[in-house]
Design an enzyme around this catalytic site. Structure first.
Site, short mmCIF file in Angstrom:
data_model
loop_
_atom_site.label_atom_id
_atom_site.label_comp_id
_atom_site.label_asym_id
_atom_site.label_seq_id
_atom_site.Cartn_x
_atom_site.Cartn_y
_atom_site.Cartn_z
N TYR A 55 72.45 76.19 4.99
CA TYR A 55 72.72 77.55 5.48
C TYR A 55 71.77 77.94 6.61
O TYR A 55 72.16 78.69 7.51
CB TYR A 55 72.72 78.56 4.32
CG TYR A 55 73.90 78.30 3.40
CD1 TYR A 55 75.19 78.67 3.79
CD2 TYR A 55 73.74 77.63 2.19
CE1 TYR A 55 76.28 78.38 2.99
CE2 TYR A 55 74.83 77.34 1.38
CZ TYR A 55 76.10 77.71 1.79
OH TYR A 55 77.18 77.41 1.00
N ASN A 93 84.89 84.60 6.29
CA ASN A 93 83.86 83.96 7.12
C ASN A 93 82.50 84.58 6.87
O ASN A 93 82.38 85.78 6.62
CB ASN A 93 84.22 84.10 8.60
CG ASN A 93 85.52 83.40 8.92
OD1 ASN A 93 85.99 82.59 8.12
ND2 ASN A 93 86.12 83.71 10.05
N VAL A 94 81.48 83.75 6.99
CA VAL A 94 80.11 84.23 6.77
C VAL A 94 79.39 84.39 8.11
O VAL A 94 78.21 84.71 8.15
CB VAL A 94 79.35 83.29 5.80
CG1 VAL A 94 79.98 83.36 4.41
CG2 VAL A 94 79.34 81.84 6.29
N ASP A 95 80.10 84.18 9.22
CA ASP A 95 79.51 84.42 10.55
C ASP A 95 79.55 85.92 10.85
O ASP A 95 80.04 86.72 10.05
CB ASP A 95 80.23 83.59 11.63
CG ASP A 95 81.69 84.01 11.83
OD1 ASP A 95 81.96 85.21 11.96
OD2 ASP A 95 82.57 83.12 11.89
N HIS A 110 83.12 86.57 1.14
CA HIS A 110 82.37 85.37 0.75
C HIS A 110 80.90 85.45 1.16
O HIS A 110 80.21 84.42 1.20
CB HIS A 110 83.01 84.11 1.35
CG HIS A 110 84.30 83.72 0.69
ND1 HIS A 110 85.16 82.76 1.18
CD2 HIS A 110 84.89 84.18 -0.46
CE1 HIS A 110 86.21 82.65 0.39
NE2 HIS A 110 86.08 83.50 -0.61
N GLY A 177 94.14 82.26 10.48
CA GLY A 177 93.20 81.14 10.50
C GLY A 177 92.63 80.75 9.15
O GLY A 177 91.45 80.44 9.05
N LEU A 204 97.05 77.96 13.06
CA LEU A 204 97.33 76.82 13.93
C LEU A 204 98.51 76.01 13.39
O LEU A 204 99.30 75.45 14.14
CB LEU A 204 96.07 75.94 14.01
CG LEU A 204 96.02 74.86 15.07
CD1 LEU A 204 96.17 75.48 16.47
CD2 LEU A 204 94.71 74.09 14.99
N GLU A 205 98.59 75.96 12.07
CA GLU A 205 99.64 75.17 11.42
C GLU A 205 100.01 75.86 10.10
O GLU A 205 99.24 76.70 9.64
CB GLU A 205 99.11 73.75 11.14
CG GLU A 205 97.92 73.81 10.19
CD GLU A 205 96.98 72.62 10.30
OE1 GLU A 205 97.30 71.67 11.03
OE2 GLU A 205 95.95 72.68 9.63
#
Ligand code: OAD
Length: 232
Positions: A55, A93-95, A110, A177, A204-205
């Site tokens: 981390y 996301n953790v950003d 999260h 995403g 994306l898919e």
């Protein structure tokens, strides 16, 4: 005309074009690291230094000059300027790219790399540097070690009540995403659908839960996200 209520769930794919690795791609984080070693309470008990290092590396990356919010994060912040509290972004996301883009009505289900918490009391501290084995909390006597403020496998995601309330009330649920591998987030589409929301996948898919969505658009987040939200 009344403003629609929208819940957006984001995953690693929204930050991919900003230079942050996703988890499950062939060059993803889970290719180099075993989940059970770095993302479980048991892994942390076995080897706290390894987990802190994992981390720490990811926290440092957030300060890299090449990492900044992309057009998809910015489109969500712009939408919030129009919809206000009617837009809730729930991120796995953790950003910190959503907040850097300007999103305010935001839930990090999260956890967050830029926070740590006391292993004993659970008190949360802002944190922007490496965590060393010598760092201790200020809330306990004697002071206790600090763990990453990250939800690991086997732990309960954060703010679930608030999220389920919003899912029950929204007009649109949009997932961006995310591969649909990790529950409870992967089940949000069914929950929103049950309460009558229109559900949309932007990825994306096709994800693992693709068939649960009413509509889907595939491509890079920086293209399809601004395009989709330009209707409001
Ligand atoms: P994944 O890595 O599982 O999935 C990322 C998704 O983003 C995939 O479906 C990709 O196709 C898609 N994607 C990649 N690049 C994209 C782009 N440029 N534009 C749009 N989509 C793109 O990541 P998550 O679904 O976020 O949890 O993973 C969920 C959770 O699993 C994470 O929060 C993490 C992980 O284990 C914990 O650590 C607790």
């Amino acid at each position: 005309m009344s403003l629609p209520k929208i819940v957006v769930l984001t995953g690693a794919g929204i930050s991919a074009e900003s230079g942050i690795r996703t988890f499950r791609a062939s060059d993803g984080l889970w290719e180099d690291h075993a989940i059970e070693d770095v993302a479980t309470p048991e892994g942390y008990q076995r080897n706290p230094r390894l987990v802190q290092q994992f981390y720490n590396d990811r926290r440092r990356k957030l300060f890299d000059k090449t990492i900044y919010p992309n057009a998809a994060h910015l489109a969500l912040a712009k939408l919030e300027e129009k919809l206000g509290k009617n837009l809730l972004v729930v991120t796995q996301n953790v950003d910190n790219l959503h907040e850097r883009a300007g999103s305010k009505n935001l839930i990090h289900m999260h956890g967050e790399l830029l926070k740590v918490r006391c292993e004993f009391s659970g008190k949360i501290y802002p944190w922007d540097k490496d965590v060393t084995p010598y760092d201790r909390c200020h809330c306990c006597t004697p002071p206790r070690p600090l763990r990453p403020h990250i939800v690991w496998f086997g732990e309960m995601p954060l703010h679930m009540e608030e999220i389920y309330d919003a899912l029950a009330q929204c007009d649109y649920f949009v997932a961006i995403g995310t591969s649909g591998n990790v529950y409870p987030a992967a089940g949000f589409v069914q929950e929103a659908h049950r309460y009558g929301a229109k559900t949309v996948e932007l990825n994306l898919e096709p994800s693992n839960v693709q068939s649960a969505f009413d509509e889907a658009y595939y491509g890079n987040a920086t293209e399809i996200v601004p395009q989709f939200f330009s209707q409001w």
